[in-house]
Design a protein around this motif. Structure first.
Motif, short mmCIF file in Angstrom:
data_model
loop_
_atom_site.label_atom_id
_atom_site.label_comp_id
_atom_site.label_asym_id
_atom_site.label_seq_id
_atom_site.Cartn_x
_atom_site.Cartn_y
_atom_site.Cartn_z
N LEU A 257 0.85 -1.18 0.00
CA LEU A 257 0.00 0.00 0.00
C LEU A 257 0.89 1.23 0.00
CD1 LEU A 257 -3.00 0.96 0.17
CD2 LEU A 257 -2.57 1.34 2.62
N ALA A 258 0.84 1.99 -1.09
CA ALA A 258 1.62 3.23 -1.20
C ALA A 258 0.76 4.39 -0.73
CB ALA A 258 2.07 3.45 -2.64
N LEU A 259 1.27 5.15 0.21
CA LEU A 259 0.59 6.32 0.75
C LEU A 259 1.63 7.28 1.29
CD1 LEU A 259 -1.10 5.34 4.17
CD2 LEU A 259 0.98 4.34 3.24
N SER A 278 -2.25 -8.28 4.70
CA SER A 278 -2.29 -8.65 3.29
C SER A 278 -1.26 -7.94 2.43
CB SER A 278 -3.69 -8.38 2.71
OG SER A 278 -3.97 -6.99 2.72
N CYS A 279 -0.66 -6.86 2.92
CA CYS A 279 0.34 -6.18 2.11
C CYS A 279 1.27 -5.34 2.97
CB CYS A 279 -0.32 -5.31 1.03
SG CYS A 279 -1.25 -3.90 1.65
N MET A 280 2.41 -5.02 2.40
CA MET A 280 3.37 -4.16 3.07
C MET A 280 2.92 -2.71 2.95
SD MET A 280 7.37 -3.60 1.99
CE MET A 280 7.01 -2.31 0.81
N ILE A 281 3.24 -1.89 3.92
CA ILE A 281 2.94 -0.46 3.86
C ILE A 281 4.19 0.26 3.37
CG2 ILE A 281 2.36 1.59 5.19
CD1 ILE A 281 0.69 -0.15 7.03
N LEU A 282 4.02 1.08 2.33
CA LEU A 282 5.13 1.82 1.75
C LEU A 282 4.85 3.33 1.86
CD1 LEU A 282 7.81 1.77 0.17
CD2 LEU A 282 6.44 1.82 -1.94
N PRO A 283 5.43 3.99 2.88
CA PRO A 283 5.22 5.44 3.02
C PRO A 283 6.14 6.23 2.10
CG PRO A 283 6.55 4.63 4.83
CD PRO A 283 6.21 3.43 4.00
#
Length: 347
Positions: A257-259, A278-283
């Motif tokens: 998740l890109a945010l 369910s997914c990696m967090i990508l800041p």
């Protein structure tokens, strides 16, 4: 191993602007936009350039194919947000959209469409821009948040999401429209649905309190949950901090998740735990871009097309004009840190 999802593209289109600035032409209905006139224009443009460069590098490092195009012409302050004028769809379909602000209509670029035709299997291009003289607008996947699995287009009604254009899109592309009225704390309609809603494979982030009708709110939750998604309600403060303006992508190690970093900081620990199931967090750091009233989701036009060939040269970033991101990335990172210290903060 995370399965590939129709909701999470593995390639994106990214525009690196040379003359970025918050657009005065869109400020009347974009209440997320900074109204601080004290920012130095040259400094803002320089910072935005640096932020986009680092975003491109970061996505590439995680295995996302980035098609990076420079916009070195003045007069297009919002060109960093290409998802408003173009979208791509499985089966080889591309849509071009009618834009509300006259300054945004020149953002549509034939060279980008040609790149897609050359590198991906494009069957047709449906151009709705001819609706602009009739004051009929539909600003792409800003105005619509698409559930690609269930074939639903969620839309917050606004002057940027005309029902005529929405009906045409849904008929042409095979989506069911679900429209609702949503407003901010002052009663102003939400200008783009994608600032209040993000649909991923296994979860959805939604500003439910912004949807005015309780019945419609319940219906949205029901339809999202029907795809076995966990519906995470975002409060108004989280929406203001762009927590809804995120996009699920598929990279080298699976979905992420890109945010923006600002958006991530607003999420609760429990919300993060649900996402990370369910997914990696990508800041990503985009504070300058956010002055214009959009964040990471607005910057990335996902590419849902099949590639023509799997050549090694196609795996990394494509650059339409100017140097590769990797060539200027180190300098850009240093510049971004310096500009972050110098730029005045938005309200």
């Amino acid at each position: 191993m995370t399965l590939v999802s129709v909701q999470a593209p593995s390639a994106v289109l990214l525009i690196r602007p040379h003359f970025f600035t918050p657009n005065p032409e869109t400020a009347h209905d974009n209440t997320f936009q900074s109204r601080d006139a004290g920012h130095d224009a040259a400094l803002i443009a320089e910072a935005a350039f640096a932020e986009v460069t680092v975003v491109a590098e970061t996505l590439e490092a995680h295995g996302v194919a980035v098609h990076l195009f420079d916009d070195d012409g003045p007069g297009r302050p919002d060109s960093v947000f290409p998802n408003n004028w173009i979208s791509t769809h499985a089966g080889g379909h591309v849509a071009l959209y009618p834009m509300h602000a006259p300054s945004r209509r020149t953002e549509r670029r034939g060279d980008i469409v040609e790149m897609l035709k050359q590198r991906y299997r494009v069957q047709d291009v449906v151009d709705y821009s001819g609706l602009e003289p009739d004051d009929v607008f539909l600003e792409g996947t800003g105005a619509m948040v698409l559930d690609h699995a269930a074939r639903i287009a969620y839309v917050s009604r606004s002057r940027r999401a005309d029902p005529i254009a929405l009906e045409r899109f849904c008929t042409n592309f095979g989506y069911e429209p679900i429209a609702f009225d949503a407003s901010d704390e002052n009663g102003t309609p939400i200008y783009h649905t994608n600032v209040m809603m993000c649909i991923a494979t296994d979860f959805a982030l939604v500003g439910l309190d912004l949807i005015e009708s309780p019945a419609r709110r319940s219906h949205v939750v029901e339809r999202l949950a029907a795809q076995d998604r966990h519906v995470l309600a975002l409060d108004r403060n989280q929406i203001r901090n762009y927590a809804g303006n995120a996009i699920e992508l598929h990279g080298r190690n699976g979905r992420m998740l890109a945010l923006s970093r600002r958006a991530l900081a607003s999420l609760s620990a429990e919300q993060r735990r649900v996402i990370e199931r369910s997914c990696m967090i990508l800041p990503l750091d985009v504070p300058t871009i956010e002055l214009a009233g959009g964040s990471v989701r607005c910057m990335l036009a996902g590419i849902h097309l099949d590639r023509r060939g799997a050549r090694a040269a196609d795996v990394g970033a494509d650059v339409g004009t100017g140097a590769r991101a990797a060539d200027v990335g180190a300098d850009a990172a240093v510049l971004a840190e310096e500009l972050d210290r110098r730029l005045p903060k938005s309200a």
